[in-house]
Motif scaffolding. Structure first.
Motif, PDB file in Angstrom:
ATOM      1  N   TYR A  16       0.828  -1.202   0.000  1.00 53.06           N
ATOM      2  CA  TYR A  16       0.000   0.000   0.000  1.00 53.06           C
ATOM      3  C   TYR A  16       0.866   1.258   0.000  1.00 53.06           C
ATOM      4  CZ  TYR A  16      -4.408  -2.504   0.676  1.00 53.06           C
ATOM      5  OH  TYR A  16      -5.512  -3.317   0.498  1.00 53.06           O
ATOM      6  N   ARG A  76       3.727   1.578  -1.343  1.00 51.49           N
ATOM      7  CA  ARG A  76       4.329   1.736  -2.668  1.00 51.49           C
ATOM      8  C   ARG A  76       3.301   2.042  -3.754  1.00 51.49           C
ATOM      9  NH1 ARG A  76       8.496  -3.447  -2.149  1.00 51.49           N
ATOM     10  NH2 ARG A  76       9.981  -2.419  -0.725  1.00 51.49           N
ATOM     11  N   GLY A  77       2.036   2.114  -3.368  1.00 50.68           N
ATOM     12  CA  GLY A  77       1.011   2.511  -4.315  1.00 50.68           C
ATOM     13  C   GLY A  77       0.306   1.396  -5.043  1.00 50.68           C
ATOM     14  N   SER A 103      -2.440  -1.497  -5.715  1.00 51.65           N
ATOM     15  CA  SER A 103      -3.839  -1.688  -5.359  1.00 51.65           C
ATOM     16  C   SER A 103      -4.008  -3.039  -4.673  1.00 51.65           C
ATOM     17  CB  SER A 103      -4.715  -1.634  -6.604  1.00 51.65           C
ATOM     18  OG  SER A 103      -4.482  -2.782  -7.421  1.00 51.65           O
TER      19      SER A 103
END
Length: 209
Positions: free
Chosen positions: A160, A162-163, A165
Protein backbone atom coordinates in the motif's frame (compact mmCIF):
# COMPACT_ATOMS: atom_id res chain seq x y z
CA UNK A 1 23.85 -8.32 29.28
CA UNK A 2 21.38 -9.41 26.62
CA UNK A 3 21.03 -8.42 22.97
CA UNK A 4 17.78 -8.20 21.00
CA UNK A 5 18.73 -7.95 17.32
CA UNK A 6 17.01 -9.65 14.38
CA UNK A 7 19.94 -9.39 11.95
CA UNK A 8 22.08 -12.46 12.64
CA UNK A 9 25.32 -11.01 11.32
CA UNK A 10 24.93 -7.80 13.33
CA UNK A 11 24.02 -9.79 16.44
CA UNK A 12 27.09 -11.99 16.00
CA UNK A 13 29.40 -8.99 15.59
CA UNK A 14 27.93 -7.23 18.62
CA UNK A 15 28.22 -10.34 20.76
CA UNK A 16 31.83 -10.86 19.71
CA UNK A 17 32.93 -7.24 20.11
CA UNK A 18 31.20 -6.64 23.44
CA UNK A 19 32.18 -10.05 24.77
CA UNK A 20 35.87 -9.25 24.32
CA UNK A 21 35.68 -6.90 27.28
CA UNK A 22 36.55 -8.50 30.62
CA UNK A 23 33.74 -6.76 32.49
CA UNK A 24 30.91 -7.51 30.04
CA UNK A 25 29.33 -10.92 29.67
CA UNK A 26 26.72 -11.48 26.95
CA UNK A 27 24.40 -14.09 28.46
CA UNK A 28 22.00 -14.37 25.51
CA UNK A 29 21.09 -13.04 22.07
CA UNK A 30 17.45 -12.97 20.92
CA UNK A 31 16.25 -12.47 17.35
CA UNK A 32 12.64 -11.54 18.14
CA UNK A 33 10.77 -9.32 20.57
CA UNK A 34 8.94 -12.28 22.10
CA UNK A 35 12.15 -14.24 22.67
CA UNK A 36 13.92 -11.17 24.02
CA UNK A 37 11.19 -10.40 26.57
CA UNK A 38 11.12 -14.04 27.66
CA UNK A 39 14.90 -14.00 28.20
CA UNK A 40 14.74 -10.70 30.11
CA UNK A 41 12.42 -12.09 32.74
CA UNK A 42 13.73 -15.59 33.19
CA UNK A 43 14.26 -16.40 36.86
CA UNK A 44 17.86 -17.57 36.59
CA UNK A 45 21.40 -16.28 36.21
CA UNK A 46 20.68 -15.30 32.60
CA UNK A 47 18.59 -12.27 33.63
CA UNK A 48 20.61 -9.31 32.32
CA UNK A 49 21.69 -6.09 33.99
CA UNK A 50 21.48 -4.31 30.64
CA UNK A 51 19.73 -5.10 27.35
CA UNK A 52 20.81 -3.73 23.96
CA UNK A 53 17.70 -3.42 21.78
CA UNK A 54 17.66 -2.74 18.04
CA UNK A 55 15.00 -0.16 17.24
CA UNK A 56 14.04 -1.95 14.02
CA UNK A 57 12.97 -5.53 14.74
CA UNK A 58 10.92 -7.86 12.55
CA UNK A 59 7.31 -6.77 12.70
CA UNK A 60 7.62 -4.71 15.88
CA UNK A 61 9.32 -1.53 17.03
CA UNK A 62 12.24 -1.99 19.40
CA UNK A 63 10.96 1.08 21.24
CA UNK A 64 7.79 -0.83 22.11
CA UNK A 65 9.98 -3.66 23.41
CA UNK A 66 11.93 -1.12 25.46
CA UNK A 67 8.71 0.23 26.91
CA UNK A 68 7.50 -3.23 27.86
CA UNK A 69 10.80 -4.01 29.61
CA UNK A 70 10.63 -0.73 31.47
CA UNK A 71 6.98 -1.24 32.42
CA UNK A 72 7.88 -4.56 34.02
CA UNK A 73 11.26 -3.68 35.52
CA UNK A 74 12.95 -0.77 37.24
CA UNK A 75 16.33 -2.49 37.41
CA UNK A 76 17.17 -3.73 33.91
CA UNK A 77 18.96 -1.01 31.94
CA UNK A 78 17.94 -0.59 28.29
CA UNK A 79 20.14 0.81 25.54
CA UNK A 80 18.53 1.31 22.13
CA UNK A 81 20.65 1.03 19.01
CA UNK A 82 19.83 1.97 15.43
CA UNK A 83 21.34 2.07 11.96
CA UNK A 84 19.33 5.22 11.26
CA UNK A 85 19.98 8.78 12.40
CA UNK A 86 19.55 8.88 16.17
CA UNK A 87 17.92 12.32 16.43
CA UNK A 88 14.37 11.45 15.32
CA UNK A 89 14.16 8.62 17.87
CA UNK A 90 15.43 10.41 20.98
CA UNK A 91 12.07 11.66 22.29
CA UNK A 92 10.36 8.29 21.83
CA UNK A 93 13.32 6.49 23.42
CA UNK A 94 13.01 8.75 26.47
CA UNK A 95 9.25 8.16 26.69
CA UNK A 96 9.79 4.41 26.27
CA UNK A 97 12.09 4.31 29.29
CA UNK A 98 15.47 3.79 27.60
CA UNK A 99 18.65 4.82 29.43
CA UNK A 100 20.50 5.63 26.21
CA UNK A 101 20.21 5.50 22.44
CA UNK A 102 23.26 4.95 20.24
CA UNK A 103 24.10 4.63 16.55
CA UNK A 104 25.42 1.48 14.90
CA UNK A 105 27.85 3.79 13.13
CA UNK A 106 29.49 4.70 16.45
CA UNK A 107 32.68 3.14 17.76
CA UNK A 108 32.74 0.02 19.89
CA UNK A 109 34.56 2.06 22.54
CA UNK A 110 31.64 4.48 22.75
CA UNK A 111 29.14 1.62 22.96
CA UNK A 112 31.16 0.01 25.76
CA UNK A 113 31.27 3.32 27.64
CA UNK A 114 27.48 3.64 27.42
CA UNK A 115 26.84 0.01 28.40
CA UNK A 116 29.09 0.33 31.46
CA UNK A 117 27.42 3.56 32.55
CA UNK A 118 23.93 2.07 32.24
CA UNK A 119 25.06 -1.08 34.08
CA UNK A 120 26.11 1.21 36.97
CA UNK A 121 22.59 2.63 37.07
CA UNK A 122 23.33 5.83 35.16
CA UNK A 123 21.63 7.22 32.04
CA UNK A 124 22.74 9.29 29.07
CA UNK A 125 20.90 12.65 28.94
CA UNK A 126 18.12 13.33 28.12
CA UNK A 127 17.20 9.78 29.21
CA UNK A 128 16.35 8.94 32.82
CA UNK A 129 17.65 6.09 34.95
CA UNK A 130 15.89 2.74 34.93
CA UNK A 131 14.33 3.39 38.34
CA UNK A 132 13.06 6.85 37.42
CA UNK A 133 11.69 5.85 34.03
CA UNK A 134 10.05 2.73 35.46
CA UNK A 135 7.91 4.94 37.65
CA UNK A 136 6.93 7.15 34.73
CA UNK A 137 6.11 4.31 32.33
CA UNK A 138 4.28 2.29 34.97
CA UNK A 139 2.10 5.29 35.77
CA UNK A 140 0.95 5.48 32.14
CA UNK A 141 -2.35 3.60 32.01
CA UNK A 142 -2.08 3.49 28.22
CA UNK A 143 0.98 1.27 28.26
CA UNK A 144 0.50 -1.85 26.16
CA UNK A 145 2.71 -4.78 25.17
CA UNK A 146 4.49 -4.52 21.82
CA UNK A 147 2.38 -5.44 18.79
CA UNK A 148 3.89 -7.87 16.30
CA UNK A 149 2.86 -7.93 12.64
CA UNK A 150 3.21 -11.05 10.51
CA UNK A 151 5.36 -11.13 7.38
CA UNK A 152 2.27 -11.04 5.17
CA UNK A 153 0.77 -8.15 7.13
CA UNK A 154 4.02 -6.24 6.66
CA UNK A 155 4.05 -7.10 2.94
CA UNK A 156 0.53 -5.71 2.56
CA UNK A 157 1.44 -2.48 4.34
CA UNK A 158 4.58 -2.20 2.23
CA UNK A 159 2.51 -2.69 -0.91
CA UNK A 160 0.00 0.00 0.00
CA UNK A 161 2.86 2.37 0.80
CA UNK A 162 4.33 1.74 -2.67
CA UNK A 163 1.01 2.51 -4.32
CA UNK A 164 -0.12 -0.98 -5.28
CA UNK A 165 -3.84 -1.69 -5.36
CA UNK A 166 -5.47 -4.50 -3.43
CA UNK A 167 -5.91 -6.51 -6.66
CA UNK A 168 -2.28 -5.97 -7.68
CA UNK A 169 -1.04 -7.28 -4.35
CA UNK A 170 -3.40 -10.23 -4.57
CA UNK A 171 -1.81 -11.20 -7.90
CA UNK A 172 1.71 -10.67 -6.54
CA UNK A 173 1.16 -12.91 -3.53
CA UNK A 174 -1.17 -15.40 -5.25
CA UNK A 175 -4.01 -14.80 -2.84
CA UNK A 176 -7.56 -13.46 -3.17
CA UNK A 177 -8.17 -9.70 -2.91
CA UNK A 178 -10.41 -10.39 0.08
CA UNK A 179 -7.44 -12.03 1.83
CA UNK A 180 -5.34 -8.90 1.27
CA UNK A 181 -8.11 -6.86 2.88
CA UNK A 182 -8.27 -9.27 5.82
CA UNK A 183 -4.54 -8.77 6.44
CA UNK A 184 -4.98 -5.00 6.21
CA UNK A 185 -7.82 -5.07 8.74
CA UNK A 186 -5.74 -7.23 11.08
CA UNK A 187 -2.98 -4.61 10.99
CA UNK A 188 -5.41 -1.79 11.69
CA UNK A 189 -6.91 -3.70 14.61
CA UNK A 190 -3.48 -4.45 16.08
CA UNK A 191 -2.35 -0.84 15.76
CA UNK A 192 -5.64 0.60 16.99
CA UNK A 193 -6.33 2.72 13.90
CA UNK A 194 -9.26 2.94 11.51
CA UNK A 195 -7.70 3.53 8.09
CA UNK A 196 -4.98 1.98 5.96
CA UNK A 197 -3.31 5.39 5.67
CA UNK A 198 -2.93 5.57 9.46
CA UNK A 199 -1.61 2.01 9.59
CA UNK A 200 0.98 2.70 6.90
CA UNK A 201 2.03 5.92 8.65
CA UNK A 202 2.66 4.06 11.93
CA UNK A 203 4.58 1.30 10.14
CA UNK A 204 6.77 3.94 8.48
CA UNK A 205 7.24 5.85 11.72
CA UNK A 206 8.42 2.72 13.53
CA UNK A 207 10.52 1.58 10.54
CA UNK A 208 8.56 -1.66 10.23
CA UNK A 209 8.39 -1.22 6.45
Amino acid sequence: MGIIENDRMTASVLRHMLGRSDDIHVVWVAATAVEGLRCCFRRDDAQPDVVLVDIMLEGVSGLDVCREIRRRSGTIGVVCITAYEVGPFVDRAVRSGAQAIVSKDGSIEELLRVMRAVARGDAMPPCSTATESHGLVSADDGATPPVALSSMELAVMRGYHRGFSTREMARQHHIAPSTVLVHAHHVMAKLGVHTRVEAVRICLRDHLI
